[in-house]
Structure formats: structure tokens, C-alpha cells
Design a protein around this motif. Sequence first.
Motif, short mmCIF file in Angstrom:
data_model
loop_
_atom_site.label_atom_id
_atom_site.label_comp_id
_atom_site.label_asym_id
_atom_site.label_seq_id
_atom_site.Cartn_x
_atom_site.Cartn_y
_atom_site.Cartn_z
N TYR A 1 0.86 -1.19 0.00
CA TYR A 1 0.00 0.00 0.00
C TYR A 1 0.89 1.24 0.00
O TYR A 1 1.97 1.23 0.60
N ARG B 1 -15.05 0.86 -10.63
CA ARG B 1 -14.75 1.86 -9.60
C ARG B 1 -14.90 1.24 -8.23
O ARG B 1 -15.29 0.08 -8.09
N ARG C 1 -5.75 6.38 7.80
CA ARG C 1 -4.41 6.84 7.42
C ARG C 1 -4.11 8.13 8.16
O ARG C 1 -4.94 9.05 8.17
N GLU D 1 -6.88 10.65 7.82
CA GLU D 1 -7.52 10.70 6.52
C GLU D 1 -8.36 9.44 6.34
O GLU D 1 -7.95 8.36 6.74
N ASP D 2 -9.53 9.60 5.76
CA ASP D 2 -10.36 8.46 5.37
C ASP D 2 -10.63 7.48 6.50
O ASP D 2 -10.34 6.28 6.39
N ARG E 1 -6.54 0.86 -6.00
CA ARG E 1 -7.11 1.21 -7.30
C ARG E 1 -7.72 -0.05 -7.92
O ARG E 1 -7.12 -1.12 -7.86
N ARG F 1 -17.95 5.16 -3.20
CA ARG F 1 -17.82 6.61 -3.08
C ARG F 1 -18.37 7.08 -1.74
O ARG F 1 -19.17 6.38 -1.11
N PHE G 1 -11.22 1.67 0.93
CA PHE G 1 -10.29 1.57 -0.20
C PHE G 1 -9.42 2.82 -0.34
O PHE G 1 -8.25 2.73 -0.68
N SER G 2 -10.01 3.99 -0.07
CA SER G 2 -9.21 5.21 -0.23
C SER G 2 -8.14 5.31 0.84
O SER G 2 -7.04 5.84 0.59
N GLY H 1 -14.55 4.86 3.12
CA GLY H 1 -13.15 5.24 3.25
C GLY H 1 -12.18 4.08 3.25
O GLY H 1 -10.96 4.28 3.26
N ARG I 1 -5.32 3.47 -0.40
CA ARG I 1 -4.89 3.98 -1.70
C ARG I 1 -4.98 2.88 -2.76
O ARG I 1 -4.12 2.72 -3.63
#
Length: 915
Positions: free
Chosen positions: A161, A242, A327, A200-201, A237, A245, A231-232, A229, A235
Motif C-alpha cells: 500500500y 470503480r 491513514r 484521513e479516510d 485502485r 464513493r 479503499f481510499s 473510506g 490507496r
Amino acid sequence: MGPGGLIEPTLPLRDRPASCFGAAGGGDQKGHDLPILARVSSWWRNLSRKDRVERDLDAELAAWLELAAEEKVRAGMSPDAARRAARLDLGGVEQVKERVRGARIGALADALWLDLRYGARMLARSPGFAAVAVLALALGIGANTAMFSIIDGVLLHPLPYSEAGRLVMVTRHFARSNFPYGNLCLADYLDWRAGNRAFEDPAVYQGHRFDLTGTSEPEQLSGAAVTAGFFSALRARPLLGRLFRPGEDGSAKERLAVLSESVWRRRFGGSTGVIGQAIDLDGNRSTVVGVMPAAFHFPRADSEVWTNLVFAPPTYRGPYFYRGLARLRPGVTLTQAQTEINAIARRIELADPRTAGLTFPLLPLREAIVGDARPALLVLFGAVSLVLLIASVNVANLLLARATAREREMAVRLGLGAGRARLLRQLLTESGLLALLGGAAGVAVAAAGIDLLRAWNPGNLPRMQEVHLDARVLGFTLLVSLLTAVLFGLAPALQGSRADLAASLKEGGRGQSAGAGRRRARAALVVAEIALSLLLLAGAALLLRSFVLLQQVELGFLAPPARLLTAQMSLAAAKYRDAKTATAFYERLLERVRQLPGVEAAAVSDSVPPDREGDADTYIIAGRPLAPGELNPIVSAPTVSPDYFRALGIPLLAGRVFDQRDKLDAPPVAIISEAMARRDFPGQDPIGQRLKRSGPEIIQNSPYMEIVGVVGNTRYLGLAYQLDAAYYEPTAQNAGQREFLVVRSAAAATGLARLLRREVQALDHDVVVGAVVTMEQALSDSVAQPRFRTLLLAAFAAVALLLAAVGIYGVIAYSVAQRTHEIGVRMALGARRSDVLRLVVGQGANLALAGIGLGLAGAFALTRVLASLLFEVSATDPLTFILAPLLLAAVALTASLLPAHRAALIDPQAALKYE
């Protein structure tokens, strides 16, 4: 000096040093001042045109001698005297050549190549010695390489990651529940997200097994329900489509799914048309929005599907099913984040006094993933390092013996002008060659070992997919090989380069010049080898005793494990939405299963021993209200059908078991374990007492359950735990959509697996059947980790014991060979064979006792690091510290017997003629 490299005739003799003859070889004393291209050109010429360079050097020397002789003739000397004087002025043609070769550019590489060639020839002349040394090193280096590959993959290899060092797991610790890294509830997550500034997230996820139905054969997939949050934060992909969201979790009504690449290819043929397709997961229609690449494995290595976490705003704090993931923001340290989230916990405490003592411990993601594997792996790596050290000591002993045999050779080389530094370099080069051969063979040993470890994976060892023989591991192997060469080669090389020139060259000098110092060095190495072997042997014995005790624990049920078969069933939520419809299915299934040949009993339960615990909760007893903030201990709370206790052979101690009276609309009842009866009702009859789950208000309003029976204790938390307290509820009053089918057979139960699947599918094709194993296999799986580390450490100890025996045998056999003349004299003077036998065995016994004494002192200190890996065994267990030295002593004495027997058979007449 002319352009051809020859000395100018006009140069005076006194100004023509021998070093100037390097011109032809590009190696004059100013070679380091040459431009880089000139140096490279000279190095290439020296390397690729050796014959021409040597011819040029011979020609230049001949020209110099001719010029020098001519000058002396002109000075009035005869031609013969002039030539002789010129040679004397030169100082020796071969010596000058050697000095010129040493000054050439690339001379060190050339000398190293010559040393390697000579070392290879010497090893080829002693194939037995080379084979034994390379084999010992291959075992030590190969085992280290294999273990380092695991250490590297599990503990050191970067997480896949971006900026993984900023990823943390958020857990819950409620002081009274004694779970230092427990799960969160949704209310915790929402409070954390609302007060967050350090992360974050922020996200939570719940590990889950999904039933995929409707596409072909039903299949159970491992995965997780996650917030947006998830997968984000990682980080991550997608390979296709997709990811979730913001806003597509919580109270969102649309159910979405992300598939792994493996499921996409296996179930959907790798079609891009899967995006937007609706699939059935647990009976709910979910739309596929993305596909993750095969390299993504979170939260488990076998995760294959992720769904958006759909939930309504919680009305109470619980249940605790979720793990937090986030994160750290740039510039925020783990300590700062911990301070902030603990402040959020303080605000929760103020709002709800029942949560007093609440904290949210943060764990770096790597630490959370590795978990308890770290100490065991580090212990194993330390053990395998000892094996390499023992192998190095063994090879050092071999080299010391070989140095004695080569002492005359070393003396001759010294007599011919070789320096001690030159001999030292040669001997170290031979050691390096041995180490590199051992390292190359060790790579093959490691490759086989890694394949074996993969096949033998204990199941819950994390990140095994990262274990490979890659460049990092091969670099480690090379480094270990070179360090090992120095480790085992330095002392013998120093001894070998110190040959006594005068004593070694005279007749019969070899045995005398070996000296007591070399014998003491070999004896000291064997003592060290025995001490190190005892460390490994004691550690392996402790783990072995622990493992044996673990397998001998009382299981809590009497049915033979090989005759019990368990299978997990998942019912489609759309068809079985309540306990009534689920109970009806289970009753029909049990009726069919009991008709199968050989089936003695069949039942369903949401939990089976030894460590597949189902529901667990706190409880309150009627008439004993909890004090404010007080919680009873958490206990196992399985739901079982009436035949469960008979199927497993759990004894009924008082009252009755569940029966047909305990229906959904009947008064709720419960059965408790003996441990719970003894703890909560000491000196009382628990039958007729009432209890119910404690906790939030929604459960507080539920009716009390009457205790109708007491049964024996059973291990639901694992074999390493004490027989835990538990209370049971009838399946008919608490049936769920996921239950275990438990079948007791009159013979080995393995043959029932196919029949059970057939009966389940006959009733409902959409019911997923998984984890079909016998109780024998389940018990074996539950001790996979301790068995893995015990057998590995035992294997290392066995290798160490073998190497120690070889070392002792080598030293005693060599000593007998050196003392042949002495033994012959003793026997000629009247010593009996038994006296000789006692003398030689006594020498081995003395070495063994010295090594065992040192080893015991070290073992008492080092085995304490095993304390966390032991079960009902002390790190200073007296039995272990008696038996391990006795075993090592027996091996040492056995290794001494063969050379002792040979010594006892020495013919005095032949011995007195020895040298």
C-alpha cells in the motif's frame, strides 16, 4: 623509457630500479596517476593478453640484463662475470617478475583468480573433506535463507500500500472487558469520524463470509463489509470499474459489491460486462461496481468480495463487530493521533458513564497484521542462526585438522619466499570458496524448504504469499556466506599461516609442530558446539513438552474426534428471514441425516469446539442486578439443537437437555456448564434459576431464561484456554442463518461428507455448505501454529545434535591418530585395552561435560524468551533441564566410542614404528 616500453640505453644502472619493468604490463608505480581511459586500457591488456604481456616482460628483462652486462664489460669485466654481476644487481629474475606483476593494474583481481584456482584444485584433491564441509554449510546457510525469506516476507517486506507506514488500525479497549485490542461498534465509529482531525479516510470494516448464489453452484466467499473510506485509506485502485464513493454506506439503500480478480475470472469468465451486473450475496441483490487486482489481499489473504456497509443510525453502543482503519494525516505522529482519539473516548465516557475506562488503542497496520507471529518467528530465526554457528564451528574444526596436514606445505611456501599475509589470503580464499559453494547448495536447500513450508503453512501465518527467493533473500544468502567464511576460516587461516619453518621442514616434524595450542583450539570449538547444541535442544524440548501437554488437554466431550464430522451451512436470507423458517429447515435436514447409514446422532449449533466460537456475551442473573458500570465476564453462549450434547458426548450433570418442549413460542430456557454453575451458584442448585443477556436496553427488555440443566465443560475458545464457562440456548428459540451441522458416525466420519452435501442440496440448492471437516482435523488445525514452531525447532535441534556428534567424533578420532605412538607406548608398558578405552572416552566425556555446563548456564537465560510460547510448562522446567543434558551426553559418549574402540585395537608393535 622508450615508446616500446624498454629502458633507454643511456639510463645509468643505479637509476634503473626493478619496479620500472612494469612498463610493458601497464603497471609502473605511477599507474594510479594515469587517466581513467588509459588505466582501463592497461587493465584490459593485462587481462586479455597475458601471454603477450609476459613475453614483453621477459624481453625487457633480457634487454636490461644485456645492457647492464655491456656496461660492466666496458668497465673491464669479463663477459661471464659481467652477466653474473648484472643478475646480482637485478636481485633475481623471478623475484623482479613477481614485483612487476604485483604493481600492474588489475593485479589484485588476477591474484584472487589464481588463489581461487589453487583453492579449487586443493578442494578437488580432498573431495571427502570438501563434501562434508559444503554439506554442513549448505544445511546451515540453507536453513537461514529459508527462515529469512519468511522473516522478510512476513515482518520486513513492505506492505503493498502507498505510504503504508501511515496506516493504522483503530481498536477498542474497555478496561472491564479485558480485551486490549477489541472491536468497535458503529456508535464508536460515528463518534470517531465526527471528532476526527488526525486521520484521513476513517473507515470500519467487518470480516464476513458471503454466500454467492444464483450464478451457478452456490459458493461461500471470504470478504468484508466496508465503509466508503476503506479503499481510499489503502490507496487501492480497481482493475476494472470503480470503488465505493462517499455516501454509499450507512443508510444507503443500494447494495454494492467489489469483486476480486480471482472471482471475476472464475465465476464470470473475466467479462467486462460484470460491471453493473446484479449478483446474489447472502440473498441480497448487489450491484457489481468494480474488480480489484489479484495483488489486493485485505483484510484476509483469501478475501474475494467487498460490499458497502449498509446500516441504520445506531440507537445503542453495540454490538462490537467492526475494526477501524485509517491513514494518519501528513505530519501527524502516532502519539498525536492516539492523544486525539483518547480525547474522543473521554467525551464518550462523559456522555455514557457505563463506558468508564474506554480507550481506542492504535496499532500500526503491519503490527496488526503480523500479530502474535512476530515472537515465534524471531525465536525460530535465532534458533536457525545457532544451527549456522554450529555448522561453522564444525567446519572450523575440519579446517584446523586440515591445517595440521598442510603444515609442511605452508612451511615450504614460506621457505620459497611467500609472506605470511600471502598465506593468510590464500587460506581465507579457500574458506570463501567453501562458503560460496555451501551458499549455492544452501539456496537449493532453501528453495526446497520454502516449498515445504508453503505446503506446511499452519494456516494463520500472515503474509505467506510474500515469501519468495527474491533478490533481497539472495543478497542475504551471499552476505551470510561471506560472513560465515570469515567466521569459520579466520582462526584456521591464522593457525595455518604461522607454521614453524625450521620444525616443519625437518623429518618427523609435522606431528611435533602441531602443538598443544591447536589441540586446545579444536577442543574449545567442540565445547562451544556442545554448548550451542544444548541451547537448541533445551528450547526444542520445552516446546515439545508444551505441545504434548496441549494435545493432552481435556476436550470436554467424549465422542471420538475421528467419528465427528462438522459442516457449516449458510441459509439464504431472502428465504429464511426468521427463526421459525430456519428452524423448520434444520429439523427437516436433521431428520434426513439421521437416516443415513452409520449416523448415530446429528445436531446443529452456531458454535463447535475447539475454537470456532459463535456468540459470546455478558449476562445477568435474576435477583442479582449489576452495579452501575459493572459487567459480568464474557462467556461463550452457543445455540444448540436437542441432540447436540449426545452427538459430542458432553455429559449431562444435572437437570435435562433440550427437547421438543423448547419451541419458539415456549418459555425461554438455558443450560449452563459446570464451570458457570460452580462460579455463579456455589453451594446452590442452579436448576430453576434464571438469567438473561446483559447489555443495551434492547436486550435488557428480553425475558429471563430458566436454567433447566447443567452439562460438562467444553473448550470453545481454543485448546490453550481453560475449560470456559458457557450457557446454551435452544436453536428452536434462537435459530440463525449460519449454523454448523454436527454428525456422529459409528465409524470414521470422512465418508459422510459427500452424503451430507447431497442431503443439504436436496432440501435447498441455494444453501451453501462449507468447512466440512472431521473434529480430528479441526483439533489438528487448532494446534497448527504450535506444531509448526515445535517441529521446526526440533528439526534444528536434531541437526545441531548431529553436527555436535560429528564434531566430537572428529576431535577424538584426530586425537587418537595423533597419539598413536603414545598409546602404543602405554600398551607396551602394560596398559590394558580397557584402560585405553577409558582414556579416550574420558576425553570425549570431559569435552561434553564442559560444553553441557556452559550450555546449561546459557539455556537458563535464553529459554525465558520462549515463555510466551509455552503451555503449562515453565521456561526453567526441571525435567527438560535434566533430560536434555542427558541426551546430549549420551550422544557425545556414543560419538567417542568408535575412535575409542579403534584406539583399543592398536597394535603396540605397529604403533612404536609410527613415524
